[in-house]
Scaffold this active site. Structure first.
Site, mmCIF file in Angstrom:
data_model
loop_
_atom_site.group_PDB
_atom_site.id
_atom_site.type_symbol
_atom_site.label_atom_id
_atom_site.label_comp_id
_atom_site.label_asym_id
_atom_site.label_seq_id
_atom_site.Cartn_x
_atom_site.Cartn_y
_atom_site.Cartn_z
ATOM 1 N N HIS A 20 14.447 7.792 3.054
ATOM 2 C CA HIS A 20 14.272 7.456 1.631
ATOM 3 C C HIS A 20 15.295 6.406 1.199
ATOM 4 O O HIS A 20 14.961 5.439 0.530
ATOM 5 C CB HIS A 20 14.486 8.695 0.745
ATOM 6 C CG HIS A 20 13.466 9.781 0.904
ATOM 7 N ND1 HIS A 20 13.817 11.098 1.075
ATOM 8 C CD2 HIS A 20 12.114 9.754 0.896
ATOM 9 C CE1 HIS A 20 12.731 11.837 1.160
ATOM 10 N NE2 HIS A 20 11.680 11.054 1.069
ATOM 11 N N LYS A 44 4.232 22.357 -5.960
ATOM 12 C CA LYS A 44 4.530 22.679 -4.563
ATOM 13 C C LYS A 44 5.734 23.588 -4.443
ATOM 14 O O LYS A 44 6.552 23.696 -5.324
ATOM 15 C CB LYS A 44 4.791 21.392 -3.784
ATOM 16 C CG LYS A 44 3.556 20.526 -3.615
ATOM 17 C CD LYS A 44 3.833 19.451 -2.567
ATOM 18 C CE LYS A 44 3.135 18.134 -2.913
ATOM 19 N NZ LYS A 44 3.686 16.995 -2.189
ATOM 20 N N ARG A 93 5.302 5.078 7.193
ATOM 21 C CA ARG A 93 5.887 5.461 8.467
ATOM 22 C C ARG A 93 4.965 5.168 9.640
ATOM 23 O O ARG A 93 5.381 4.695 10.669
ATOM 24 C CB ARG A 93 6.252 6.954 8.465
ATOM 25 C CG ARG A 93 7.500 7.249 7.667
ATOM 26 C CD ARG A 93 7.647 8.690 7.351
ATOM 27 N NE ARG A 93 6.662 9.096 6.368
ATOM 28 C CZ ARG A 93 6.739 10.190 5.643
ATOM 29 N NH1 ARG A 93 7.727 11.027 5.844
ATOM 30 N NH2 ARG A 93 5.824 10.467 4.760
ATOM 31 N N SER A 130 11.034 14.925 4.871
ATOM 32 C CA SER A 130 11.812 16.033 4.297
ATOM 33 C C SER A 130 11.342 17.378 4.836
ATOM 34 O O SER A 130 12.151 18.250 5.154
ATOM 35 C CB SER A 130 11.688 16.038 2.778
ATOM 36 O OG SER A 130 12.232 14.870 2.239
HETATM 37 P P1 ADP Z 1 6.144 13.461 -1.041
HETATM 38 O O1 ADP Z 1 6.773 14.812 -0.853
HETATM 39 O O2 ADP Z 1 5.761 13.132 -2.429
HETATM 40 O O3 ADP Z 1 5.115 13.109 -0.008
HETATM 41 P P2 ADP Z 1 8.656 12.414 -0.154
HETATM 42 O O4 ADP Z 1 9.628 12.840 -1.169
HETATM 43 O O5 ADP Z 1 8.711 13.048 1.184
HETATM 44 O O6 ADP Z 1 7.231 12.389 -0.772
HETATM 45 O O7 ADP Z 1 8.829 10.867 0.076
HETATM 46 C C1 ADP Z 1 8.665 9.968 -0.977
HETATM 47 C C2 ADP Z 1 8.261 8.619 -0.446
HETATM 48 O O8 ADP Z 1 9.309 8.105 0.353
HETATM 49 C C3 ADP Z 1 7.046 8.661 0.449
HETATM 50 O O9 ADP Z 1 5.872 8.512 -0.259
HETATM 51 C C4 ADP Z 1 7.275 7.471 1.339
HETATM 52 O O10 ADP Z 1 6.838 6.304 0.673
HETATM 53 C C5 ADP Z 1 8.767 7.404 1.437
HETATM 54 N N1 ADP Z 1 9.299 7.998 2.662
HETATM 55 C C6 ADP Z 1 9.389 9.292 3.010
HETATM 56 N N2 ADP Z 1 9.976 9.431 4.212
HETATM 57 C C7 ADP Z 1 10.276 8.195 4.628
HETATM 58 C C8 ADP Z 1 10.879 7.656 5.802
HETATM 59 N N3 ADP Z 1 11.292 8.434 6.806
HETATM 60 N N4 ADP Z 1 11.016 6.328 5.874
HETATM 61 C C9 ADP Z 1 10.579 5.563 4.865
HETATM 62 N N5 ADP Z 1 9.990 5.981 3.759
HETATM 63 C C10 ADP Z 1 9.840 7.289 3.633
#
Ligand code: ADP
Length: 164
Positions: A20, A44, A93, A130
């Site tokens: 992120h 969620k 990703r 995450s």
């Molecule tokens: P959600 O739970 O809403 O799917 P996350 O909080 O996991 O989203 O992630 C938010 C955004 O961050 C994702 O939609 C993606 O665009 C980006 N993201 C998540 N993980 C990565 C990563 N490892 N590398 C780059 N961008 C990421």
């Protein structure tokens, strides 16, 4: 003077990972201002509360001058309209992210004239999510290289208190 170019990096950030932070940093180089928007919808099952997720992001983004962190509920396009945001930045990703992200981008574009910008994940973070970080940490795996130190400590502490 031209209009401020503002982007939003939306997500649930439960918790924030180095993947992120990489996307937020790269977005901050492209836009005048970046708002990291933490979805606080109660839909969620989360490990961290909205306040905790926002606090961790503030700490993670403290070094980026043009980045601020906020929570949002409801439609992201409404949040964009209320905050003068013209672009949504999403990290991609793998192709598996693409179908859903394309659909979301097109839906959001149909609701307002907000543009979605896809940023390719740095290869070292392409496997990082995450949900996976939480799962690995829950079984005692070492995730210290994948999240900031203070997130790692918060994760360890939170998981040690869980009954299962
Ligand atoms: P959600 O739970 O809403 O799917 P996350 O909080 O996991 O989203 O992630 C938010 C955004 O961050 C994702 O939609 C993606 O665009 C980006 N993201 C998540 N993980 C990565 C990563 N490892 N590398 C780059 N961008 C990421």
């Amino acid at each position: 003077m031209r209009e401020m170019r503002r982007a939003v990096c939306p997500g649930s950030f439960d918790p924030v990972t180095n993947g992120h932070i990489d996307i937020v940093q790269r977005a901050s180089a492209l836009f005048d201002e970046v708002v990291v928007a933490v979805g606080v919808n109660k839909s969620k099952n989360r490990l961290f509360t909205p306040e905790e997720r926002i606090e961790m992001l503030r700490e993670a983004c403290a070094g980026f001058e043009n980045v601020r962190v906020d929570g949002f509920t409801g439609l992201l396009t409404d949040f964009c309209a209320q905050n003068g945001i013209q672009a949504i930045v999403k990290g991609l990703r793998a192709v598996s992210d693409f179908d859903y992200e394309l659909q979301m981008a097109q839906m959001n574009a149909s609701l307002t004239d907000v543009e979605t910008v896809f940023v390719p994940t740095s290869p070292e973070y392409s496997f990082l999510a995450s949900s996976l970080v939480k799962e690995v940490a829950m079984f005692g795996g070492d995730v210290s290289a994948l999240v900031p130190d203070f997130v790692h400590r918060a994760l360890t502490e939170r998981l040690s208190r869980r009954p299962d």
